[in-house]
Motif scaffolding. Structure first.
Motif, PDB file in Angstrom:
ATOM      1  N   VAL A 198       0.842  -1.200   0.000  1.00 33.30           N
ATOM      2  CA  VAL A 198       0.000   0.000   0.000  1.00 33.30           C
ATOM      3  C   VAL A 198       0.874   1.246   0.000  1.00 33.30           C
ATOM      4  O   VAL A 198       0.643   2.186  -0.760  1.00 33.30           O
ATOM      5  CB  VAL A 198      -0.970  -0.002   1.203  1.00 33.30           C
ATOM      6  CG1 VAL A 198      -1.721   1.318   1.310  1.00 33.30           C
ATOM      7  CG2 VAL A 198      -1.953  -1.154   1.092  1.00 33.30           C
ATOM      8  N   ASP A 199       1.903   1.264   0.844  1.00 32.61           N
ATOM      9  CA  ASP A 199       2.757   2.445   0.938  1.00 32.61           C
ATOM     10  C   ASP A 199       3.517   2.711  -0.353  1.00 32.61           C
ATOM     11  O   ASP A 199       3.800   3.861  -0.679  1.00 32.61           O
ATOM     12  CB  ASP A 199       3.740   2.311   2.098  1.00 32.61           C
ATOM     13  CG  ASP A 199       3.048   2.352   3.448  1.00 32.61           C
ATOM     14  OD1 ASP A 199       1.944   2.926   3.537  1.00 32.61           O
ATOM     15  OD2 ASP A 199       3.606   1.807   4.415  1.00 32.61           O
ATOM     16  N   GLU A 253      -7.184   7.043   7.520  1.00 36.31           N
ATOM     17  CA  GLU A 253      -6.663   6.279   8.655  1.00 36.31           C
ATOM     18  C   GLU A 253      -6.969   4.786   8.554  1.00 36.31           C
ATOM     19  O   GLU A 253      -6.212   3.969   9.076  1.00 36.31           O
ATOM     20  CB  GLU A 253      -7.225   6.842   9.960  1.00 36.31           C
ATOM     21  CG  GLU A 253      -6.702   8.231  10.260  1.00 36.31           C
ATOM     22  CD  GLU A 253      -7.483   8.945  11.353  1.00 36.31           C
ATOM     23  OE1 GLU A 253      -8.286   8.287  12.050  1.00 36.31           O
ATOM     24  OE2 GLU A 253      -7.287  10.163  11.488  1.00 36.31           O
ATOM     25  N   GLY A 254      -8.044   4.431   7.873  1.00 26.54           N
ATOM     26  CA  GLY A 254      -8.436   3.031   7.770  1.00 26.54           C
ATOM     27  C   GLY A 254      -7.892   2.311   6.557  1.00 26.54           C
ATOM     28  O   GLY A 254      -8.190   1.132   6.350  1.00 26.54           O
ATOM     29  N   LEU A 255      -7.078   2.983   5.755  1.00 23.91           N
ATOM     30  CA  LEU A 255      -6.553   2.374   4.531  1.00 23.91           C
ATOM     31  C   LEU A 255      -5.639   1.197   4.866  1.00 23.91           C
ATOM     32  O   LEU A 255      -4.737   1.314   5.691  1.00 23.91           O
ATOM     33  CB  LEU A 255      -5.785   3.404   3.710  1.00 23.91           C
ATOM     34  CG  LEU A 255      -5.342   2.949   2.326  1.00 23.91           C
ATOM     35  CD1 LEU A 255      -6.548   2.694   1.432  1.00 23.91           C
ATOM     36  CD2 LEU A 255      -4.429   3.990   1.702  1.00 23.91           C
ATOM     37  N   SER A 256      -5.899   0.056   4.229  1.00 20.16           N
ATOM     38  CA  SER A 256      -5.095  -1.144   4.455  1.00 20.16           C
ATOM     39  C   SER A 256      -5.023  -1.961   3.174  1.00 20.16           C
ATOM     40  O   SER A 256      -5.706  -1.658   2.193  1.00 20.16           O
ATOM     41  CB  SER A 256      -5.720  -1.990   5.566  1.00 20.16           C
ATOM     42  OG  SER A 256      -6.928  -2.569   5.100  1.00 20.16           O
ATOM     43  N   ALA A 257      -4.210  -2.988   3.196  1.00 19.23           N
ATOM     44  CA  ALA A 257      -4.060  -3.867   2.031  1.00 19.23           C
ATOM     45  C   ALA A 257      -5.364  -4.566   1.672  1.00 19.23           C
ATOM     46  O   ALA A 257      -5.554  -4.986   0.532  1.00 19.23           O
ATOM     47  CB  ALA A 257      -2.963  -4.887   2.279  1.00 19.23           C
ATOM     48  N   THR A 258      -6.287  -4.680   2.624  1.00 23.92           N
ATOM     49  CA  THR A 258      -7.543  -5.370   2.345  1.00 23.92           C
ATOM     50  C   THR A 258      -8.602  -4.470   1.716  1.00 23.92           C
ATOM     51  O   THR A 258      -9.508  -4.967   1.067  1.00 23.92           O
ATOM     52  CB  THR A 258      -8.125  -6.017   3.616  1.00 23.92           C
ATOM     53  OG1 THR A 258      -8.319  -5.005   4.596  1.00 23.92           O
ATOM     54  CG2 THR A 258      -7.204  -7.087   4.152  1.00 23.92           C
ATOM     55  N   ASN A 259      -8.493  -3.160   1.889  1.00 21.73           N
ATOM     56  CA  ASN A 259      -9.518  -2.277   1.313  1.00 21.73           C
ATOM     57  C   ASN A 259      -8.978  -1.268   0.298  1.00 21.73           C
ATOM     58  O   ASN A 259      -9.736  -0.547  -0.321  1.00 21.73           O
ATOM     59  CB  ASN A 259     -10.289  -1.546   2.420  1.00 21.73           C
ATOM     60  CG  ASN A 259      -9.416  -0.605   3.228  1.00 21.73           C
ATOM     61  OD1 ASN A 259      -8.307  -0.259   2.851  1.00 21.73           O
ATOM     62  ND2 ASN A 259      -9.925  -0.196   4.370  1.00 21.73           N
ATOM     63  N   ALA A 260      -7.671  -1.226   0.120  1.00 15.98           N
ATOM     64  CA  ALA A 260      -7.074  -0.223  -0.765  1.00 15.98           C
ATOM     65  C   ALA A 260      -7.442  -0.427  -2.232  1.00 15.98           C
ATOM     66  O   ALA A 260      -7.623   0.547  -2.964  1.00 15.98           O
ATOM     67  CB  ALA A 260      -5.561  -0.208  -0.602  1.00 15.98           C
TER      68      ALA A 260
END
Length: 118
Positions: A51-52, A71-78
């Protein structure tokens, strides 16, 4: 085959395209604005780059997101977010036969071009 993904009006994408053209490196250009970005492709990029490594947190689109989304961004929702807002992708994404990179910093241009020459 090399595919360069981005937005045609992005200064960094324009610079990358000029450099590849000047170097005689053949590529196909995929414009997010006209051709879109699928969730599946975004997920493959996230799996490869993280993600980064893929999300541009310096741009206007990022700053316009609400705090909860940022703040909630992650590999599962990006992937879903990037498919919906492809301007969030660090540009350009360059795919050379499955080998990926994101961005085209001036300091890295020569190394990127050398890698693309193979």
């Amino acid at each position: 085959m090399i595919t360069l993904y981005g937005i045609k009006n992005c200064d960094t994408v324009q610079r990358a395209r000029r450099r590849l053209d000047d170097e005689g490196i053949a590529y196909r250009f995929h414009d997010f604005k006209s051709e879109g970005l699928s969730r599946e492709l975004a997920q493959r990029w996230i799996d490869a780059l993280g993600v980064d490594g893929l999300v541009n947190r310096k741009g206007t689109t990022w700053r316009k997101l609400d705090a909860a989304t940022r703040e909630g961004l992650s590999a599962t929702n990006a992937a879903a977010l990037l498919a919906r807002e492809p301007s969030l992708v660090k540009r350009p994404v360059i795919d050379r036969s499955g080998s990926l990179s994101a961005g085209f910093a001036k300091a890295d241009e020569d190394a990127i071009v050398a890698r693309l020459r193979g």
